[in-house]
Structure formats: structure tokens, C-alpha cells
Write an enzyme that holds these catalytic residues in place. Structure first.
Site, PDB file in Angstrom:
ATOM      1  N   TRP A 161       0.872  -1.170   0.102  1.00  0.00           N
ATOM      2  CA  TRP A 161       0.031   0.033  -0.242  1.00  0.00           C
ATOM      3  C   TRP A 161       0.904   1.276   0.013  1.00  0.00           C
ATOM      4  O   TRP A 161       0.510   2.421  -0.700  1.00  0.00           O
ATOM      5  CB  TRP A 161      -0.807  -0.076   1.291  1.00  0.00           C
ATOM      6  N   ASP A 162       2.205   1.267   0.655  1.00  0.00           N
ATOM      7  CA  ASP A 162       2.875   2.393   0.566  1.00  0.00           C
ATOM      8  C   ASP A 162       3.687   2.610  -0.667  1.00  0.00           C
ATOM      9  O   ASP A 162       3.499   3.702  -1.183  1.00  0.00           O
ATOM     10  CB  ASP A 162       4.322   2.200   1.770  1.00  0.00           C
ATOM     11  N   VAL A 163       3.869   1.301  -1.502  1.00  0.00           N
ATOM     12  CA  VAL A 163       4.504   1.569  -2.646  1.00  0.00           C
ATOM     13  C   VAL A 163       3.275   2.166  -3.835  1.00  0.00           C
ATOM     14  O   VAL A 163       3.472   3.149  -4.606  1.00  0.00           O
ATOM     15  CB  VAL A 163       4.904   0.031  -3.185  1.00  0.00           C
TER      16      VAL A 163
END
Length: 405
Positions: A161-163
């Protein structure tokens, strides 16, 4: 780096993965990205993995190609310098990228009063402003309960999700800047990390599966939902995954293994069409029962030779160490990579931008800066400060450069 975005200047005040990844993506497309950190470093300056000397490989990996300014953001004069950098004149300037709460005077309204066409990209946790990180967002997504063989949640170690959020921020920045170039208007763009997860879960059909079909995805181990895909053991103790996503891949698997006739016998026995994804999924256990002994009788090298050039979709499972040691894609044979001497760490394999732009030169990847490496240069070039004033800022603890500099 190429120079596609060489007319943009982005001020980044960030930590961890998503916002630094967005800034690095812009830097790798040629933008000038100035990362502002507190004196001594921010929350992620020594985040693992680190070298034996304590230098963060994580920090270096997410800040390639940027310039670094160490600034006392906890002091009014430090915030004024940050404000001046963010709102500095220039058609490609006036862009702030951040995932930190707004500091006094560095919110969109205050900054916009100094520059009407200001663009702010801000990542938050939940839409209501409450805190969230990748691993808490993932826990709520449903994916941990269908990862692995079942029996308990498995929180994926990849911060997916960060990526995704970092790349959303990068595309949002470009969209906002394109709008500004057409209209002269700035804006604040806010992205909630939890919304990245929710949009993805819905886009991939998981929400509709519950609401329309009344079903929730089961845990399937390494099986591929809706078609054929499974992991198999080899004769030498390795494991591979074999996927048959398309009819062509399915036929290639039968031809490469010599099992085509045996696979064909499954269709009338089970009443399925193995040229269809749904048929292969329904018959996955029967297919695996035929394929597993074939894999178990051959070494990984023998399987690789059998599948080479056939169109079979497969891969060995490999550790990070095996990826680096044996996979030719993770080497300087791939133009994505070059051996870059990272200050404080040494030379190691470093990726550039994954995108190839036809007609644009692919320049080698750049190292991450050392903390405060460009402090004096930024103050002089962007704000026009003289050496005496820069010296005063150092003496009063407002800015910092390299140790001993």
C-alpha cells in the site's frame, strides 16, 4: 536520471516509504527534489536494514537523486526558511510533497497566501485524519486472511500500500502540475493510505464479490484464484510456481511436459473445459495431481531446460540472496542497474527508473545524498543567501551541513 521534468522543483518533507518513493520517482525523471530533514535526521534516518556501521540501506534506497537540507523545523526561523523554499519563485517551483502533519505556517492555507499557484501533495493515514500505516491498513484489507494456507492471518511483509500510494502521489503531482500549467491555479491534493487499499480491493473485485455474489474469498495457499496456478516441489528440493493464465500457456504446459494427453482426459471426467480459466480452476487439484510427479522427478535445472522458449509461465521461488546471486535480471546486465558508490555505505547494485522513454538517454542511477550535504548550496542557489548569513544560520543551529563541513 533523464531530464524529462528538469523544470520542476519539489520540496519534500517526509519519512518512511510512500512520500520518499514519490519524490525519488520525480527525481529519477529529472525533477530537482530537495528533501528537508530535521538536524540529525528524521524518523527514518537509521531505519533497518542498516550496514554494520549503522548506515541505513533503506534510507539510501528511497532517496536517490535528491538534494538534502538539514533544517531546524522546530524553530520559527527554520520554518521560515522552509516556507521560503516552498514558495520560492519560478514556474516549476512551488510544490510541496509531504506525509507529515502540517507544521505551524507550513499548511496549505498559509503557504498559499505567499504563492497562489502552490501545489501541496499530502499523504494521510485514514480519511478522517486518524493514524494508519501500511501494516495496519493491510490488516483491515482482508488480504491477510486469504494469504497462506488458512488458519490465521498472514500480514504480507511487502509494504504494497505504501508503494502504491507513492506512485499515486507521483501521478497526482503530475496531474496537479499539468492543471497549474493550463490554468495557473494551485491546489492541495490529499491522499489517504487507507483509500489506496480500499480502492484496490474494490477495483480487483473483492468488494463486488461480497456484495453481489454473497461470498468472501477463501484462503488458497499458492493457488491462483479463478485459473490454474500452484507451487510444486522439484527433485532437488526446490520449489517452483506454474501458472496457466491463457489457453496458449495451458497448451504450452502440456506440450513442454508431454502431459497434454493426460490433461485432456480430465475434461470428460470432470465435465470442464480446460481452455477456459474457470475450467482450469475447477480442475486444479486434478491438474496438480498429474503435474506434481513430473516436477518431483526432475531437478530445477532440468525443468528450466524443459520450459525454456516454450511459453510456459513459471518461476522458481528464490530468496533475496538467490535473487542477487543468480538472477540475471538483478545484475548490471539489466540496464535498470548500475554499481553506485553510496557515500557512507560503499558501492552496490542500485536501480534507476524502471520506465524507458524512447529517445531519452538512460543515465546511470544516482546515489542518495548524505544528510545535509546540499544545505549551503540550496540556501545560496534557491534563496540567494550570502556566505555570512549562511554561516550565522549554522552558528545558531538553524541549519546543518556535513559533519566537519
Amino acid at each position: 536520471m533523464n531530464r524529462l521534468l528538469e523544470d520542476l522543483r519539489i520540496i519534500e518533507i517526509s519519512a518512511f516509504v510512500a512520500a520518499p518513493l514519490a519524490g525519488m520517482t520525480m527525481a529519477q525523471m529529472g525533477a530537482e527534489v530537495i528533501r528537508i530533514d530535521p538536524i540529525g535526521g528524521g524518523l527514518d534516518i537509521v531505519r533497518w536494514p542498516v550496514t554494520k556501521d549503522g548506515a541505513s540501506l533503506y534510507w539510501a534506497g528511497l532517496n536517490k537523486g535528491k538534494r538534502s537540507l538539514a533544517l531546524a523545523l522546530d524553530k520559527p526561523e527554520g520554518r521560515e526558511i522552509a516556507r521560503a523554499l516552498i514558495t520560492a519563485p519560478g514556474p516549476g517551483a512551488g510544490i510541496l510533497l509531504t506525509n507529515l502533519p502540517p507544521l505551524r505556517g507550513l499548511d496549505f492555507a498559509s503557504l498559499g497566501a505567499a504563492r497562489a499557484d502552490l501545489i501541496v501533495l499530502r499523504l494521510i493515514g485514514n480519511r478522517d485524519g486518524s493514524a494508519a500505516i501500511d501494516y495496519t491498513v493491510n490488516a483491515a484489507s482482508g488480504f491477510p486472511l486469504v494469504t497462506g494456507p488458512g488458519g490465521g492471518p498472514v500480514n504480507h511483509v511487502l509494504p504494497a500500500w505504501d508503494v502504491a500510494a507513492g506512485l499515486y502521489l507521483a501521478s497526482g503531482l503530475l496531474a496537479a502540475e499539468r492543471r497549474r500549467s493550463r490554468t495557473g491555479k494551485g491546489q492541495e491534493v490529499v491522499l489517504a493510505l487507507s483509500d489506496v487499499m480500499l480502492a484496490t480491493v474494490a477495483n480487483l473485485g473483492y468488494v463486488g464479490e461480497v456484495q453481489i455474489n454473497g461470498t468472501s474469498r477463501p484462503a488458497l495457499g499458492n493457488d491462483l484464484y479463478g485459473t490454474f496456478g500452484r507451487d510444486f516441489a522439484t527433485a532437488d528440493g526446490q520449489r517452483i510456481i506454474v501458472i496457466a493464465l491463457t489457453p496458449r500457456q495451458w497448451r504450452a504446459l502440456g506440450q513442454a511436459t508431454g502431459l497434454g494427453e493426460r490433461f485432456a482426459m480430465i475434461e470428460p471426467l470432470m465435465g470442464v473445459d480446460l481452455d477456459a480459466e474457470a475450467g482450469r480452476y475447477q480442475a486444479r487439484d486434478a491438474i496438480a495431481a498429474v503435474l506434481a510427479p513430473w516436477c518431483a522427478a526432475r531437478s530445477l535445472a532440468e525443468i528450466a531446460r524443459s520450459f525454456a522458449g516454450t511459453g510456459v509461465l513459471w518461476s522458481p521461488f528464490q530468496s533475496f540472496a538467490e535473487l542477487v546471486a543468480h538472477d540475471p535480471r538483478c545484475s548490471e546486465r539489466n540496464p535498470l542497474f548500475a554499481a553506485v558508490a553510496q557515500p557512507g555505505i560503499g558501492p552496490y547494485l542500485t536501480p534507476g527508473l524502471p520506465l524507458d522513454f524512447a529517445g531519452e538517454p538512460r543515465l546511470p542511477p544516482q546515489p542518495a545524498p548524505r544528510l545535509g550535504e546540499h544545505t549551503d548550496q540550496i540556501l545560496a542557489d534557491v534563496l540567494g543567501l550570502h556566505a555570512a548569513e549562511i554561516g550565522r544560520l549554522h552558528d545558531t543551529g538553524i541549519v546543518a551541513g556535513l559533519p566537519g563541513g
